[in-house]
Design a protein around this motif. Sequence first.
Motif, PDB file in Angstrom:
ATOM      1  N   ASN A 113       0.803  -1.227   0.000  1.00  0.00           N
ATOM      2  CA  ASN A 113       0.000   0.000   0.000  1.00  0.00           C
ATOM      3  C   ASN A 113       0.835   1.276   0.000  1.00  0.00           C
ATOM      4  OD1 ASN A 113      -2.930  -1.123   0.605  1.00  0.00           O
ATOM      5  ND2 ASN A 113      -1.514  -2.207   1.983  1.00  0.00           N
ATOM      6  N   SER A 115       2.150   3.027  -2.317  1.00  0.00           N
ATOM      7  CA  SER A 115       1.843   4.033  -3.345  1.00  0.00           C
ATOM      8  C   SER A 115       0.409   4.542  -3.262  1.00  0.00           C
ATOM      9  CB  SER A 115       2.101   3.432  -4.737  1.00  0.00           C
ATOM     10  OG  SER A 115       3.451   3.032  -4.874  1.00  0.00           O
ATOM     11  N   HIS A 116      -0.362   4.040  -2.318  1.00  0.00           N
ATOM     12  CA  HIS A 116      -1.747   4.474  -2.185  1.00  0.00           C
ATOM     13  C   HIS A 116      -1.778   5.918  -1.675  1.00  0.00           C
ATOM     14  CE1 HIS A 116      -5.923   4.646  -0.777  1.00  0.00           C
ATOM     15  NE2 HIS A 116      -6.147   3.629  -1.629  1.00  0.00           N
ATOM     16  N   HIS A 117      -2.726   6.707  -2.221  1.00  0.00           N
ATOM     17  CA  HIS A 117      -2.784   8.129  -1.847  1.00  0.00           C
ATOM     18  C   HIS A 117      -3.108   8.300  -0.364  1.00  0.00           C
ATOM     19  CE1 HIS A 117      -7.204   8.350  -1.488  1.00  0.00           C
ATOM     20  NE2 HIS A 117      -7.229   7.469  -2.490  1.00  0.00           N
ATOM     21  N   ARG A 120       0.149   8.045   1.491  1.00  0.00           N
ATOM     22  CA  ARG A 120       0.916   9.276   1.302  1.00  0.00           C
ATOM     23  C   ARG A 120       0.335  10.398   2.151  1.00  0.00           C
ATOM     24  NH1 ARG A 120       0.395   9.530  -3.647  1.00  0.00           N
ATOM     25  NH2 ARG A 120      -1.140  11.196  -3.960  1.00  0.00           N
ATOM     26  N   LEU A 174       7.410   7.425   1.709  1.00  0.00           N
ATOM     27  CA  LEU A 174       5.978   7.152   1.558  1.00  0.00           C
ATOM     28  C   LEU A 174       5.170   8.412   1.259  1.00  0.00           C
ATOM     29  CD1 LEU A 174       5.517   4.526   4.402  1.00  0.00           C
ATOM     30  CD2 LEU A 174       5.488   4.117   1.937  1.00  0.00           C
ATOM     31  N   PRO A 177       5.146  10.377  -4.413  1.00  0.00           N
ATOM     32  CA  PRO A 177       4.430   9.578  -5.416  1.00  0.00           C
ATOM     33  C   PRO A 177       5.377   9.121  -6.528  1.00  0.00           C
ATOM     34  CG  PRO A 177       4.021  11.911  -5.790  1.00  0.00           C
ATOM     35  CD  PRO A 177       4.850  11.827  -4.541  1.00  0.00           C
ATOM     36  N   ASP A 178       4.857   8.235  -7.342  1.00  0.00           N
ATOM     37  CA  ASP A 178       5.575   7.799  -8.542  1.00  0.00           C
ATOM     38  C   ASP A 178       6.929   7.149  -8.243  1.00  0.00           C
ATOM     39  OD1 ASP A 178       3.458   8.923 -10.026  1.00  0.00           O
ATOM     40  OD2 ASP A 178       4.452  10.894 -10.001  1.00  0.00           O
ATOM     41  N   LEU A 179       6.987   6.421  -7.133  1.00  0.00           N
ATOM     42  CA  LEU A 179       8.206   5.669  -6.826  1.00  0.00           C
ATOM     43  C   LEU A 179       7.893   4.173  -6.835  1.00  0.00           C
ATOM     44  CD1 LEU A 179       9.799   7.610  -3.813  1.00  0.00           C
ATOM     45  CD2 LEU A 179      10.499   7.713  -6.201  1.00  0.00           C
ATOM     46  N   GLU A 180       8.898   3.388  -7.086  1.00  0.00           N
ATOM     47  CA  GLU A 180       8.751   1.930  -6.982  1.00  0.00           C
ATOM     48  C   GLU A 180       8.963   1.550  -5.522  1.00  0.00           C
ATOM     49  OE1 GLU A 180       7.823  -0.216  -9.220  1.00  0.00           O
ATOM     50  OE2 GLU A 180       7.657   1.270 -10.817  1.00  0.00           O
ATOM     51  N   HIS A 181       7.985   1.882  -4.696  1.00  0.00           N
ATOM     52  CA  HIS A 181       8.140   1.730  -3.248  1.00  0.00           C
ATOM     53  C   HIS A 181       8.511   0.311  -2.808  1.00  0.00           C
ATOM     54  CE1 HIS A 181       5.765   5.526  -3.390  1.00  0.00           C
ATOM     55  NE2 HIS A 181       6.579   5.839  -2.388  1.00  0.00           N
TER      56      HIS A 181
END
Length: 261
Positions: A113, A115-117, A120, A174, A177-181
């Motif tokens: 989760n 990358s979930h807004h 963030r 976290l 955004p737009d990262l390969e977390h």
Amino acid sequence: MSEILSSSVLSAALVAALIWLSRTWIKTRLTASINLETEETIAKLKSALDATNQKVRDLSAVAASANQHVESKLLEHKIDAIKLVWETVQDWQQVTPATLTISILPEDWIEQNASHHGTRSTFEQLLKGIDPASFLKKQNKVFLARPFVSEPAWALYFAYHSFLCNRLTKAVLLTMPDLEHPQILKRFGERQLVVKSAPPEILAAYDKDPCIGAESYLQYLRESMLSEFNDMLSGRRAGAEALKNAAEVLRAAEALSKSAI
């Protein structure tokens, strides 16, 4: 003829007696002269030795005074270094909400989760009012204290710093955004540091519950640091085994610090 022989014998006896007396007198005079010269030489040597010993005592007194002055100044630096380290330890409380939340959330959940807004937004709120870059820059000033603290004390602090820095970095990532977390976060493994820097019961608590165990671990590091600071100020030095353990802790802490690079 008898008179001549008697006179010759008497003369020879007198000559022999004179020779014996002369030898005895010369021997006595030479012995006395040698003894006098020896006593004078010994007296001179004793006087020179006493003068040398006095110089050594004077130099020792000067060295002791200089060493005491150096130790006094060094103690001041040690106290300042301890204050700086402990203030830095306390400063980490500013980001406790974010670092604590990281420990509450399971790693597999974070990876799924990240990358979930909503994730963030949550961490943006937790870090609100904090500039992580400025915060870490301020924290890094503590490295000025390293020359004045013992290796065990520094190893404990750096373990503390690396552990929380690792969690703060996770929290900051976290918010981006737009990262390969998932791929990035897999590189942040803190357990090995706990293995190297904590006793088995603390590691067991950490493995059982990363949240509660992490707090126990950090508390252990703080208490151990205070103990090392007391040893520093009392003049006690770490033994070979303690220095070896400190080196291992430092290597683990440095490895964790570099894991995200």
